[in-house]
Design a protein around this motif. Sequence first.
Motif, PDB file in Angstrom:
ATOM      1  N   PRO A   1       8.425  -3.594 -11.447  1.00  0.00           N
ATOM      2  CA  PRO A   1       7.777  -2.569 -10.631  1.00  0.00           C
ATOM      3  C   PRO A   1       6.893  -3.216  -9.574  1.00  0.00           C
ATOM      4  CG  PRO A   1       6.922  -2.556 -12.883  1.00  0.00           C
ATOM      5  CD  PRO A   1       7.937  -3.632 -12.804  1.00  0.00           C
ATOM      6  N   VAL A   2       6.407  -2.416  -8.635  1.00  0.00           N
ATOM      7  CA  VAL A   2       5.517  -2.892  -7.590  1.00  0.00           C
ATOM      8  C   VAL A   2       4.134  -2.277  -7.800  1.00  0.00           C
ATOM      9  CG1 VAL A   2       6.184  -1.032  -6.005  1.00  0.00           C
ATOM     10  CG2 VAL A   2       5.220  -3.137  -5.088  1.00  0.00           C
ATOM     11  N   VAL A   3       3.092  -3.056  -7.526  1.00  0.00           N
ATOM     12  CA  VAL A   3       1.721  -2.547  -7.606  1.00  0.00           C
ATOM     13  C   VAL A   3       1.220  -2.318  -6.185  1.00  0.00           C
ATOM     14  CG1 VAL A   3      -0.644  -3.029  -8.303  1.00  0.00           C
ATOM     15  CG2 VAL A   3       1.247  -3.693  -9.782  1.00  0.00           C
ATOM     16  N   VAL A   4       0.741  -1.105  -5.912  1.00  0.00           N
ATOM     17  CA  VAL A   4       0.293  -0.733  -4.574  1.00  0.00           C
ATOM     18  C   VAL A   4      -1.087  -0.091  -4.640  1.00  0.00           C
ATOM     19  CG1 VAL A   4       2.601  -0.452  -3.593  1.00  0.00           C
ATOM     20  CG2 VAL A   4       1.519   1.466  -4.773  1.00  0.00           C
ATOM     21  N   THR A   5      -1.776  -0.107  -3.495  1.00  0.00           N
ATOM     22  CA  THR A   5      -3.097   0.504  -3.384  1.00  0.00           C
ATOM     23  C   THR A   5      -3.017   1.719  -2.473  1.00  0.00           C
ATOM     24  OG1 THR A   5      -4.122  -1.676  -3.589  1.00  0.00           O
ATOM     25  CG2 THR A   5      -5.506   0.105  -2.783  1.00  0.00           C
TER      26      THR A   5
ATOM     27  N   ILE B   1      10.668   8.184  -9.298  1.00  0.00           N
ATOM     28  CA  ILE B   1       9.895   7.040  -9.794  1.00  0.00           C
ATOM     29  C   ILE B   1       9.112   7.425 -11.034  1.00  0.00           C
ATOM     30  CG2 ILE B   1       9.617   5.977  -7.519  1.00  0.00           C
ATOM     31  CD1 ILE B   1       6.670   7.106  -7.615  1.00  0.00           C
ATOM     32  N   SER B   2       8.613   6.396 -11.674  1.00  0.00           N
ATOM     33  CA  SER B   2       7.621   6.533 -12.735  1.00  0.00           C
ATOM     34  C   SER B   2       6.419   5.741 -12.254  1.00  0.00           C
ATOM     35  CB  SER B   2       8.192   5.933 -14.017  1.00  0.00           C
ATOM     36  OG  SER B   2       7.687   6.611 -15.128  1.00  0.00           O
ATOM     37  N   TYR B   3       5.212   6.307 -12.404  1.00  0.00           N
ATOM     38  CA  TYR B   3       4.029   5.606 -11.919  1.00  0.00           C
ATOM     39  C   TYR B   3       2.885   5.736 -12.911  1.00  0.00           C
ATOM     40  CZ  TYR B   3       1.362   9.847 -10.832  1.00  0.00           C
ATOM     41  OH  TYR B   3       0.645  11.019 -10.939  1.00  0.00           O
ATOM     42  N   ARG B   4       1.932   4.820 -12.784  1.00  0.00           N
ATOM     43  CA  ARG B   4       0.719   4.894 -13.595  1.00  0.00           C
ATOM     44  C   ARG B   4      -0.430   4.175 -12.875  1.00  0.00           C
ATOM     45  NH1 ARG B   4       1.184   0.565 -18.638  1.00  0.00           N
ATOM     46  NH2 ARG B   4       1.838  -1.258 -17.416  1.00  0.00           N
ATOM     47  N   ARG B   5      -1.665   4.605 -13.135  1.00  0.00           N
ATOM     48  CA  ARG B   5      -2.846   3.924 -12.628  1.00  0.00           C
ATOM     49  C   ARG B   5      -3.000   2.596 -13.364  1.00  0.00           C
ATOM     50  NH1 ARG B   5      -7.414   6.586 -10.411  1.00  0.00           N
ATOM     51  NH2 ARG B   5      -8.425   4.543 -10.512  1.00  0.00           N
ATOM     52  N   VAL B   6      -3.311   1.553 -12.618  1.00  0.00           N
ATOM     53  CA  VAL B   6      -3.536   0.237 -13.207  1.00  0.00           C
ATOM     54  C   VAL B   6      -4.797  -0.369 -12.599  1.00  0.00           C
ATOM     55  CG1 VAL B   6      -1.101  -0.223 -13.688  1.00  0.00           C
ATOM     56  CG2 VAL B   6      -2.055  -0.862 -11.464  1.00  0.00           C
ATOM     57  N   PRO B   7      -5.377  -1.388 -13.249  1.00  0.00           N
ATOM     58  CA  PRO B   7      -6.559  -2.038 -12.668  1.00  0.00           C
ATOM     59  C   PRO B   7      -6.224  -2.701 -11.338  1.00  0.00           C
ATOM     60  CG  PRO B   7      -6.256  -2.654 -14.977  1.00  0.00           C
ATOM     61  CD  PRO B   7      -5.017  -1.945 -14.560  1.00  0.00           C
ATOM     62  N   CYS B   8      -7.150  -2.645 -10.406  1.00  0.00           N
ATOM     63  CA  CYS B   8      -7.015  -3.361  -9.138  1.00  0.00           C
ATOM     64  C   CYS B   8      -7.531  -4.782  -9.330  1.00  0.00           C
ATOM     65  CB  CYS B   8      -7.820  -2.667  -8.036  1.00  0.00           C
ATOM     66  SG  CYS B   8      -7.256  -0.992  -7.655  1.00  0.00           S
TER      67      CYS B   8
ATOM     68  N   CYS C   1      -5.254   1.862  -7.556  1.00  0.00           N
ATOM     69  CA  CYS C   1      -4.045   1.039  -7.641  1.00  0.00           C
ATOM     70  C   CYS C   1      -3.043   1.676  -8.600  1.00  0.00           C
ATOM     71  CB  CYS C   1      -4.393  -0.368  -8.106  1.00  0.00           C
ATOM     72  SG  CYS C   1      -5.403  -1.280  -6.919  1.00  0.00           S
ATOM     73  N   TYR C   2      -1.781   1.584  -8.220  1.00  0.00           N
ATOM     74  CA  TYR C   2      -0.707   2.193  -9.011  1.00  0.00           C
ATOM     75  C   TYR C   2       0.431   1.195  -9.217  1.00  0.00           C
ATOM     76  CZ  TYR C   2      -2.911   6.652  -7.760  1.00  0.00           C
ATOM     77  OH  TYR C   2      -3.799   7.678  -7.587  1.00  0.00           O
TER      78      TYR C   2
ATOM     79  N   THR D   1       0.829  -1.200   0.000  1.00  0.00           N
ATOM     80  CA  THR D   1       0.000   0.000   0.000  1.00  0.00           C
ATOM     81  C   THR D   1       0.867   1.255   0.000  1.00  0.00           C
ATOM     82  OG1 THR D   1      -0.159   0.010   2.433  1.00  0.00           O
ATOM     83  CG2 THR D   1      -1.868  -1.202   1.212  1.00  0.00           C
ATOM     84  N   VAL D   2       0.180   2.403  -0.101  1.00  0.00           N
ATOM     85  CA  VAL D   2       0.899   3.666  -0.187  1.00  0.00           C
ATOM     86  C   VAL D   2       0.049   4.800   0.386  1.00  0.00           C
ATOM     87  CG1 VAL D   2       0.027   4.074  -2.545  1.00  0.00           C
ATOM     88  CG2 VAL D   2       2.084   5.271  -1.771  1.00  0.00           C
ATOM     89  N   ALA D   3       0.744   5.732   1.043  1.00  0.00           N
ATOM     90  CA  ALA D   3       0.125   6.989   1.446  1.00  0.00           C
ATOM     91  C   ALA D   3       0.464   8.004   0.359  1.00  0.00           C
ATOM     92  CB  ALA D   3       0.665   7.448   2.800  1.00  0.00           C
TER      93      ALA D   3
END
Length: 272
Positions: free
Chosen positions: A115-119, A165-172, A98-99, A81-83
Amino acid sequence: MSCTWASRRLVLALLVALVVVDAAAAGDGAPPKVHRNHGKFTAGPWKPAHATFYGGRDGSGTLDGACGYKDTSKEGYGVQTVAVSTPLFDAGAGCGACYEVRCVDSPDGCKGGAPVVVTATNLCPPNPGQSNENGGWCNPPREHFDLTMPAFLQIAQEKAGIVPISYRRVPCVKQGGIRYTITGNKYFNLVMVTNVGGAGDVAGLMVKGNKRVKWTTLKRNWGQEWQTSEDLTGESLTFRVMTGDHRKATSWHVLPRDWQFGVTYQAAKNFK
């Protein structure tokens, strides 16, 4: 000129014929259906930001927070997860999104690899007393990710502290259906919606009973806690969730007539 006009009339006639055929194929004169990504939430573009970490190595100190989740390890989010900073938190509307996050442009800080997927489950509060570039990482308008330590250590070295970092929205991707928990009392209900797939966030929530309670719109109390003063007791409850990408899912009679405060009930379906 006459030849040109005849050609145009022929083209126009063909176009009309095609429209008629499409309408007939759709049935009852209705326009043909439009399919968009088969109803699934799709990943967004990559964007630049920075990431830090908080909490313990086991994710302790990160299991609750500003989104209203009580224990992310039990609610389908784990410690991945992420704040997020204020622009991404969006007054609670960003909770559940989710990112996909990857460390970039830091040879000494990045570990490389996947990469890591976090909520998003918490807010990284601003620190107005510090510069945006030195300590005030979560100050608006910065888009910043304060990852749990287990998530951060998958992409970066602990000694780095902060990395680009580089980030993007992804499906949960979730196991099982959407979950609903009501707390409060007969005269004031707080509904927590968890384990939401697809876009992950919740933009709107409605409830309906099997008898006296008509479709009622709930208001966001804070994070992903939704409130209503409607008496919901003694009825089988149906919830309708709308996510930020304007998709809706209806969980018919997900709560039985003898539902209890503080108990979590799971629907049969979820977003994809």
